[in-house]
Design a protein around this motif. Structure first.
Motif, short mmCIF file in Angstrom:
data_model
loop_
_atom_site.label_atom_id
_atom_site.label_comp_id
_atom_site.label_asym_id
_atom_site.label_seq_id
_atom_site.Cartn_x
_atom_site.Cartn_y
_atom_site.Cartn_z
N ARG A 39 10.53 -12.51 -28.70
CA ARG A 39 10.13 -13.51 -27.72
C ARG A 39 9.90 -14.86 -28.39
NH1 ARG A 39 6.19 -9.45 -25.71
NH2 ARG A 39 4.54 -10.76 -26.56
N SER A 40 10.28 -15.93 -27.71
CA SER A 40 10.00 -17.28 -28.21
C SER A 40 8.50 -17.54 -28.14
CB SER A 40 10.74 -18.33 -27.37
OG SER A 40 12.13 -18.13 -27.43
N PRO A 41 7.97 -18.35 -29.05
CA PRO A 41 6.53 -18.68 -29.01
C PRO A 41 6.14 -19.25 -27.65
CG PRO A 41 7.50 -19.44 -31.06
CD PRO A 41 8.64 -19.00 -30.19
N ASN A 42 5.03 -18.77 -27.13
CA ASN A 42 4.47 -19.26 -25.86
C ASN A 42 5.33 -18.93 -24.64
OD1 ASN A 42 2.31 -20.52 -27.31
ND2 ASN A 42 3.68 -22.25 -27.74
N ALA A 43 6.31 -18.06 -24.81
CA ALA A 43 7.14 -17.70 -23.66
C ALA A 43 6.39 -16.82 -22.67
CB ALA A 43 8.41 -16.99 -24.12
N MET A 44 5.44 -16.04 -23.18
CA MET A 44 4.70 -15.12 -22.32
C MET A 44 3.22 -15.13 -22.73
SD MET A 44 5.27 -11.00 -21.76
CE MET A 44 7.01 -11.21 -21.41
N PRO A 45 2.32 -15.55 -21.84
CA PRO A 45 0.89 -15.53 -22.15
C PRO A 45 0.44 -14.13 -22.56
CG PRO A 45 1.29 -16.72 -20.11
CD PRO A 45 2.59 -16.06 -20.48
N TRP A 46 -0.57 -14.07 -23.43
CA TRP A 46 -1.00 -12.78 -23.97
C TRP A 46 -1.43 -11.80 -22.88
CZ3 TRP A 46 -5.71 -10.62 -23.06
CH2 TRP A 46 -6.72 -11.46 -22.57
N HIS A 47 -2.11 -12.35 -21.83
CA HIS A 47 -2.58 -11.44 -20.78
C HIS A 47 -1.44 -10.86 -19.96
CE1 HIS A 47 -2.35 -15.38 -18.81
NE2 HIS A 47 -2.25 -14.74 -17.66
N VAL A 48 -0.36 -11.65 -19.82
CA VAL A 48 0.82 -11.15 -19.10
C VAL A 48 1.51 -10.08 -19.93
CG1 VAL A 48 3.06 -11.76 -18.15
CG2 VAL A 48 1.12 -13.31 -17.85
N ALA A 49 1.63 -10.32 -21.25
CA ALA A 49 2.25 -9.34 -22.13
C ALA A 49 1.45 -8.04 -22.13
CB ALA A 49 2.34 -9.91 -23.55
N ALA A 50 0.13 -8.17 -22.15
CA ALA A 50 -0.73 -6.98 -22.15
C ALA A 50 -0.58 -6.20 -20.85
CB ALA A 50 -2.18 -7.38 -22.36
N ALA A 51 -0.57 -6.93 -19.72
CA ALA A 51 -0.43 -6.28 -18.43
C ALA A 51 0.91 -5.59 -18.30
CB ALA A 51 -0.61 -7.30 -17.31
N ASN A 52 1.98 -6.25 -18.76
CA ASN A 52 3.31 -5.64 -18.69
C ASN A 52 3.39 -4.39 -19.56
OD1 ASN A 52 4.50 -7.39 -16.86
ND2 ASN A 52 5.21 -8.80 -18.42
N TYR B 245 6.76 -7.19 -5.43
CA TYR B 245 6.79 -7.07 -6.88
C TYR B 245 6.69 -5.64 -7.37
CZ TYR B 245 6.43 -12.14 -7.21
OH TYR B 245 6.68 -13.48 -7.12
N GLY B 246 6.46 -4.69 -6.46
CA GLY B 246 6.44 -3.30 -6.85
C GLY B 246 7.83 -2.70 -6.98
N TRP B 247 8.84 -3.44 -6.57
CA TRP B 247 10.22 -2.93 -6.56
C TRP B 247 10.70 -2.47 -7.93
CZ3 TRP B 247 15.31 -4.26 -8.05
CH2 TRP B 247 16.34 -3.74 -7.24
N PRO B 248 10.49 -3.24 -9.02
CA PRO B 248 10.96 -2.77 -10.34
C PRO B 248 10.29 -1.48 -10.78
CG PRO B 248 10.46 -5.12 -10.39
CD PRO B 248 9.91 -4.59 -9.11
N LEU B 249 8.98 -1.34 -10.49
CA LEU B 249 8.30 -0.10 -10.86
C LEU B 249 8.82 1.07 -10.05
CD1 LEU B 249 6.09 -2.50 -11.46
CD2 LEU B 249 4.57 -0.54 -11.78
N ALA C 37 0.35 -9.73 -7.28
CA ALA C 37 1.46 -8.98 -7.85
C ALA C 37 0.96 -7.75 -8.59
CB ALA C 37 2.25 -9.87 -8.79
N ALA C 38 -0.11 -7.92 -9.37
CA ALA C 38 -0.66 -6.79 -10.12
C ALA C 38 -1.18 -5.71 -9.18
CB ALA C 38 -1.77 -7.27 -11.04
N THR C 39 -1.83 -6.12 -8.11
CA THR C 39 -2.35 -5.16 -7.14
C THR C 39 -1.22 -4.36 -6.50
OG1 THR C 39 -4.27 -6.56 -6.67
CG2 THR C 39 -3.68 -4.91 -5.03
N VAL D 123 -0.04 4.20 -8.07
CA VAL D 123 -0.97 5.16 -7.49
C VAL D 123 -0.28 6.02 -6.43
CG1 VAL D 123 -3.05 5.39 -6.08
CG2 VAL D 123 -3.02 3.79 -7.99
N ALA D 124 0.53 5.38 -5.58
CA ALA D 124 1.22 6.12 -4.53
C ALA D 124 2.17 7.16 -5.13
CB ALA D 124 1.99 5.15 -3.63
N HIS D 125 2.85 6.77 -6.20
CA HIS D 125 3.78 7.71 -6.83
C HIS D 125 3.02 8.86 -7.48
CE1 HIS D 125 7.61 8.82 -8.77
NE2 HIS D 125 6.85 9.20 -9.79
N ALA D 126 1.92 8.53 -8.16
CA ALA D 126 1.13 9.57 -8.80
C ALA D 126 0.56 10.54 -7.76
CB ALA D 126 -0.01 8.93 -9.61
N TRP D 127 0.09 10.01 -6.65
CA TRP D 127 -0.45 10.84 -5.58
C TRP D 127 0.62 11.74 -4.98
CZ3 TRP D 127 -4.59 12.89 -3.59
CH2 TRP D 127 -4.61 13.32 -2.25
N SER D 128 1.80 11.15 -4.78
CA SER D 128 2.90 11.94 -4.24
C SER D 128 3.29 13.06 -5.18
CB SER D 128 4.10 11.02 -3.98
OG SER D 128 5.23 11.75 -3.58
#
Length: 230
Positions: A116-129, A168-172, A211-213, A220-225
């Protein structure tokens, strides 16, 4: 890039970013830009740069991706990319290669830290992903590191997965349903550059939380299913 490949770029108000996003694409590659209700000149810029434009007025990342997939020709191998100039076409070729060769049904771009290029992705976004990717992989039966925007899958395989999320849940959901269907899923390390213009999500509290929610709800829905099936 293989002649079967068709690139799909969902776009919302990306007129300024599209020149960078479309620059350097392989000659002859079919590119579909899905205008997801833009208020700027996204559609006009895309056409001027030689892309096919599909209009999807229903707002939502998943809705735009599905519209592009539906518009693509039968038998195509789809490669999904953001339209913000953050991804490289050389990486797209590397991601699509396992699908073209038949070694994978779904290939995912892993935006690895050292690429990744420097500063391309904030640390909290990288952690969440990383967290979402790990949880998604655990539920899907794969070891994953990222839920990124660069991915490749045959058109008919995608449509058979019958994805229901239009946000935003589509990719997951794609990864989770692919795992449940027993498809071969691989990750390919790719780079990541700072996007052109202002992100619709990253750096803005409410869109990020929304988006995170939504992504967590899909997990959660997939895990429950899966628990109920088990």
């Amino acid at each position: 890039m293989n002649e079967q490949v068709c690139a799909v770029l969902p776009a919302l108000d990306e007129a300024d970013a599209l020149p960078a996003a479309l620059a350097g694409r392989p000659c002859g590659l079919r590119v579909i830009v899905v205008d997801n209700g833009s208020t700027d000149a996204t559609a006009d810029v895309a056409r001027r740069l030689g892309a096919e434009v599909v209009t999807e007025p229903r707002r939502g990342f998943g809705a735009a991706c599905l519209a592009g997939a539906t518009a693509a020709p039968e038998g195509a191998i789809l490669v999904f990319m953001d339209a913000d100039g953050s991804l490289r076409w050389t990486d797209a070729e590397r991601v699509v290669a396992p699908v073209v060769s038949g070694h994978a049904d779904l290939s995912l771009g892993w935006r690895r830290r050292d690429l990744r290029s420097p500063n391309a992705m904030p640390w909290h976004v990288a952690a969440a992903n990383g967290l979402l990717g790990g949880l998604c992989g655990l539920l899907a039966g794969n070891r994953l590191h990222d839920i990124g925007p660069l991915r490749a899958i045959p058109r008919e395989t995608l449509l058979r997965l019958d994805l229901q999320d239009r946000t935003y849940g589509w990719p997951l959901e794609m990864v989770l349903r692919a795992g449940r269907a027993g498809l071969a899923v691989v990750e390919v390390p790719v780079g990541y550059r700072p996007r052109v213009g202002t992100s619709k999500v990253t750096g803005r509290l409410w869109p990020t939380a929304k988006a995170a929610t939504r992504m967590l709800a899909v997990l959660v829905a997939h895990a429950w299913s899966g628990w109920r099936r088990g």
